[in-house]
Design a protein around this motif. Sequence first.
Motif, PDB file in Angstrom:
ATOM      1  N   GLY A  88       0.633  -1.276   0.109  1.00  0.00           N
ATOM      2  CA  GLY A  88       0.172   0.067  -0.065  1.00  0.00           C
ATOM      3  C   GLY A  88       0.866   1.447   0.021  1.00  0.00           C
ATOM      4  N   TRP A  89       0.198   2.420   0.181  1.00  0.00           N
ATOM      5  CA  TRP A  89       0.856   3.700   0.431  1.00  0.00           C
ATOM      6  C   TRP A  89       1.031   4.258   1.726  1.00  0.00           C
ATOM      7  CZ3 TRP A  89       2.905   5.813  -4.039  1.00  0.00           C
ATOM      8  CH2 TRP A  89       2.622   5.437  -5.256  1.00  0.00           C
ATOM      9  N   VAL A  90       2.078   4.872   2.174  1.00  0.00           N
ATOM     10  CA  VAL A  90       2.346   5.633   3.436  1.00  0.00           C
ATOM     11  C   VAL A  90       2.558   6.973   2.972  1.00  0.00           C
ATOM     12  CG1 VAL A  90       3.948   5.903   5.252  1.00  0.00           C
ATOM     13  CG2 VAL A  90       3.679   3.406   4.744  1.00  0.00           C
ATOM     14  N   SER A  91       1.627   7.905   3.660  1.00  0.00           N
ATOM     15  CA  SER A  91       1.454   9.401   3.249  1.00  0.00           C
ATOM     16  C   SER A  91       1.970  10.098   4.198  1.00  0.00           C
ATOM     17  CB  SER A  91       0.078   9.593   2.928  1.00  0.00           C
ATOM     18  OG  SER A  91      -0.508   8.984   1.778  1.00  0.00           O
ATOM     19  N   THR A  92       3.173  10.980   3.980  1.00  0.00           N
ATOM     20  CA  THR A  92       3.531  12.026   4.739  1.00  0.00           C
ATOM     21  C   THR A  92       2.963  13.045   4.407  1.00  0.00           C
ATOM     22  OG1 THR A  92       5.636  12.098   3.615  1.00  0.00           O
ATOM     23  CG2 THR A  92       5.626  10.588   5.326  1.00  0.00           C
ATOM     24  N   LYS A  93       3.323  14.234   5.344  1.00  0.00           N
ATOM     25  CA  LYS A  93       2.990  15.582   4.753  1.00  0.00           C
ATOM     26  C   LYS A  93       3.540  16.011   3.480  1.00  0.00           C
ATOM     27  CE  LYS A  93       1.730  17.070   9.544  1.00  0.00           C
ATOM     28  NZ  LYS A  93       2.135  18.085  10.701  1.00  0.00           N
ATOM     29  N   GLY A  94       3.009  16.997   2.712  1.00  0.00           N
ATOM     30  CA  GLY A  94       3.562  17.552   1.648  1.00  0.00           C
ATOM     31  C   GLY A  94       5.012  18.362   1.778  1.00  0.00           C
ATOM     32  N   LEU A  95       5.799  18.281   0.829  1.00  0.00           N
ATOM     33  CA  LEU A  95       7.108  19.056   0.742  1.00  0.00           C
ATOM     34  C   LEU A  95       6.896  19.997  -0.165  1.00  0.00           C
ATOM     35  CD1 LEU A  95       9.311  16.022  -0.131  1.00  0.00           C
ATOM     36  CD2 LEU A  95       9.447  17.403   1.958  1.00  0.00           C
ATOM     37  N   VAL A  96       7.397  21.379   0.517  1.00  0.00           N
ATOM     38  CA  VAL A  96       7.155  22.483  -0.239  1.00  0.00           C
ATOM     39  C   VAL A  96       7.804  22.644  -1.606  1.00  0.00           C
ATOM     40  CG1 VAL A  96       7.855  25.039  -0.244  1.00  0.00           C
ATOM     41  CG2 VAL A  96       6.742  23.940   1.710  1.00  0.00           C
ATOM     42  N   GLU A  97       9.165  21.863  -1.579  1.00  0.00           N
ATOM     43  CA  GLU A  97       9.991  21.738  -2.809  1.00  0.00           C
ATOM     44  C   GLU A  97       9.664  20.540  -3.649  1.00  0.00           C
ATOM     45  OE1 GLU A  97      12.101  22.595  -5.831  1.00  0.00           O
ATOM     46  OE2 GLU A  97      12.501  24.137  -4.347  1.00  0.00           O
ATOM     47  N   LYS A  98       9.419  20.705  -4.930  1.00  0.00           N
ATOM     48  CA  LYS A  98       9.072  19.431  -5.565  1.00  0.00           C
ATOM     49  C   LYS A  98      10.105  19.072  -6.359  1.00  0.00           C
ATOM     50  CE  LYS A  98       4.895  19.643  -3.860  1.00  0.00           C
ATOM     51  NZ  LYS A  98       4.322  18.718  -2.988  1.00  0.00           N
ATOM     52  N   ASN A  99      11.320  19.881  -6.718  1.00  0.00           N
ATOM     53  CA  ASN A  99      12.262  19.442  -7.551  1.00  0.00           C
ATOM     54  C   ASN A  99      13.330  18.949  -6.142  1.00  0.00           C
ATOM     55  OD1 ASN A  99      14.469  19.138  -9.097  1.00  0.00           O
ATOM     56  ND2 ASN A  99      14.805  21.276  -9.338  1.00  0.00           N
ATOM     57  N   ILE A 100      13.273  17.575  -6.085  1.00  0.00           N
ATOM     58  CA  ILE A 100      13.839  17.059  -5.072  1.00  0.00           C
ATOM     59  C   ILE A 100      15.260  16.102  -5.431  1.00  0.00           C
ATOM     60  CG2 ILE A 100      13.646  15.168  -3.400  1.00  0.00           C
ATOM     61  CD1 ILE A 100      10.572  15.682  -3.339  1.00  0.00           C
ATOM     62  N   GLY A 101      16.339  16.329  -4.913  1.00  0.00           N
ATOM     63  CA  GLY A 101      17.386  15.653  -5.077  1.00  0.00           C
ATOM     64  C   GLY A 101      17.735  14.187  -4.427  1.00  0.00           C
ATOM     65  N   ASN A 102      17.317  14.250  -3.163  1.00  0.00           N
ATOM     66  CA  ASN A 102      17.392  13.082  -2.425  1.00  0.00           C
ATOM     67  C   ASN A 102      16.611  12.997  -1.237  1.00  0.00           C
ATOM     68  OD1 ASN A 102      18.630  14.093   0.126  1.00  0.00           O
ATOM     69  ND2 ASN A 102      20.213  14.646  -1.400  1.00  0.00           N
ATOM     70  N   ILE A 103      15.916  11.893  -0.896  1.00  0.00           N
ATOM     71  CA  ILE A 103      14.940  11.670   0.386  1.00  0.00           C
ATOM     72  C   ILE A 103      15.537  10.653   1.336  1.00  0.00           C
ATOM     73  CG2 ILE A 103      12.845  10.558   0.870  1.00  0.00           C
ATOM     74  CD1 ILE A 103      11.474  12.090  -1.459  1.00  0.00           C
ATOM     75  N   ALA A 104      15.414  10.814   2.454  1.00  0.00           N
ATOM     76  CA  ALA A 104      15.738   9.850   3.583  1.00  0.00           C
ATOM     77  C   ALA A 104      14.394   9.465   4.072  1.00  0.00           C
ATOM     78  CB  ALA A 104      16.591  10.520   4.722  1.00  0.00           C
ATOM     79  N   PHE A 105      13.754   8.396   4.041  1.00  0.00           N
ATOM     80  CA  PHE A 105      12.410   7.917   4.369  1.00  0.00           C
ATOM     81  C   PHE A 105      12.843   7.025   5.646  1.00  0.00           C
ATOM     82  CE2 PHE A 105       8.969   4.753   3.366  1.00  0.00           C
ATOM     83  CZ  PHE A 105       7.903   5.397   4.028  1.00  0.00           C
ATOM     84  N   ARG A 106      12.250   7.340   6.653  1.00  0.00           N
ATOM     85  CA  ARG A 106      12.454   6.560   7.825  1.00  0.00           C
ATOM     86  C   ARG A 106      10.798   5.976   8.168  1.00  0.00           C
ATOM     87  NH1 ARG A 106      14.022   8.853  13.287  1.00  0.00           N
ATOM     88  NH2 ARG A 106      11.468   9.297  13.753  1.00  0.00           N
ATOM     89  N   LEU A 107      10.849   4.497   8.311  1.00  0.00           N
ATOM     90  CA  LEU A 107       9.543   3.854   8.618  1.00  0.00           C
ATOM     91  C   LEU A 107       9.937   2.843   9.783  1.00  0.00           C
ATOM     92  CD1 LEU A 107       6.633   3.469   7.662  1.00  0.00           C
ATOM     93  CD2 LEU A 107       7.635   1.320   6.314  1.00  0.00           C
ATOM     94  N   THR A 108       9.222   2.993  10.878  1.00  0.00           N
ATOM     95  CA  THR A 108       9.155   2.048  11.997  1.00  0.00           C
ATOM     96  C   THR A 108       7.986   1.038  11.953  1.00  0.00           C
ATOM     97  OG1 THR A 108      10.436   3.708  13.230  1.00  0.00           O
ATOM     98  CG2 THR A 108       9.376   2.104  14.422  1.00  0.00           C
ATOM     99  N   LEU A 109       8.541  -0.058  12.535  1.00  0.00           N
ATOM    100  CA  LEU A 109       7.456  -1.253  12.517  1.00  0.00           C
ATOM    101  C   LEU A 109       7.513  -1.743  13.938  1.00  0.00           C
ATOM    102  CD1 LEU A 109       8.183  -3.257   9.425  1.00  0.00           C
ATOM    103  CD2 LEU A 109       6.659  -1.240   9.488  1.00  0.00           C
ATOM    104  N   ARG A 110       6.352  -2.054  14.591  1.00  0.00           N
ATOM    105  CA  ARG A 110       6.512  -2.426  15.999  1.00  0.00           C
ATOM    106  C   ARG A 110       5.790  -3.970  15.875  1.00  0.00           C
ATOM    107  NH1 ARG A 110       5.927   0.719  20.242  1.00  0.00           N
ATOM    108  NH2 ARG A 110       5.897   3.228  20.037  1.00  0.00           N
ATOM    109  N   GLY A 111       6.610  -4.671  16.791  1.00  0.00           N
ATOM    110  CA  GLY A 111       6.332  -6.375  16.877  1.00  0.00           C
ATOM    111  C   GLY A 111       5.854  -6.448  18.309  1.00  0.00           C
ATOM    112  N   ASN A 112       5.992  -7.818  18.659  1.00  0.00           N
ATOM    113  CA  ASN A 112       5.359  -8.132  20.102  1.00  0.00           C
ATOM    114  C   ASN A 112       6.168  -7.592  21.253  1.00  0.00           C
ATOM    115  OD1 ASN A 112       3.593  -9.702  18.377  1.00  0.00           O
ATOM    116  ND2 ASN A 112       4.487 -11.481  19.048  1.00  0.00           N
ATOM    117  N   SER A 113       7.598  -7.291  21.032  1.00  0.00           N
ATOM    118  CA  SER A 113       8.261  -6.878  21.916  1.00  0.00           C
ATOM    119  C   SER A 113       9.322  -5.740  21.758  1.00  0.00           C
ATOM    120  CB  SER A 113       8.898  -8.030  22.706  1.00  0.00           C
ATOM    121  OG  SER A 113       9.814  -8.600  21.959  1.00  0.00           O
ATOM    122  N   GLU A 114       9.625  -5.483  20.506  1.00  0.00           N
ATOM    123  CA  GLU A 114      10.133  -4.563  20.097  1.00  0.00           C
ATOM    124  C   GLU A 114      10.139  -3.668  18.699  1.00  0.00           C
ATOM    125  OE1 GLU A 114      14.004  -6.260  18.501  1.00  0.00           O
ATOM    126  OE2 GLU A 114      13.235  -8.053  18.035  1.00  0.00           O
TER     127      GLU A 114
END
Length: 229
Positions: free
Chosen positions: A185-211
């Motif tokens: 599926g899609w994960v949506s973050t807030k919009g970026l002001v600058e649309k001409n993008i050179g690089n992106i760091a995308f951090r995604l955290t997942l929760r398990g049973n204990s960590e």
Amino acid sequence: MKKIGMGFICGAIFFTGISASASNLTAETKDYQLFIDDKEQVLRDKPISIQGRIDLPVREVAEAVGYEVAFENGTIQLRSNRNDEKKEGTTSSGRNVKLEKIPITQKLKDVEVTVHAIRLTASTTDFEVTVKNNTDDENITVDLLSTRVEANNNVAGKPSETVGIAPVNPDFGTVTIKPKKEIHGWVSTKGLVEKNIGNIAFRLTLRGNSEKRTFTFHIDCKDMKFRTL
């Protein structure tokens, strides 16, 4: 609103504690802003003031400066991501990384995440992802509030920009990924002001049973064809 500034954190991170036997102490949450290297970090758990001292949430602050946190045998363990230090390129925290072209797949403790595409709209920056839960007995959920996107880090002539999660995330908002299952599926973050993008760091955290498992994708956006609605 007051600001808490942190220039750098080196080696280890220390947080003070209160003795369990202390009495007549009053703790209250504070709407303080936290800045690390002059960039605001939005905390899910607010700072707490106890007798004039400010206590910060260990996990959130540690992850913001590139540490993984685990609770093992009654101790809190903070570990730096040494794999990132061996790669080429630069991140906002000063560690060396290699920018990669999508699709990008990362694996961590029997969980696999793939970023397939990026979509830019007027109000959101969306990431098409697949999460595979290859564990035998863990239920996995996406910790959307910890999601962060940083764009145009060290791109000449463009200011870097950091945004958090968008208000609406129907694909992953209430989904639990069962063992040996996957979801796309899609994960949506807030919009970026600058649309001409050179690089992106995308951090995604997942929760398990204990960590928690935190994946950070350093994406080379040069000549990328972004999707649009």
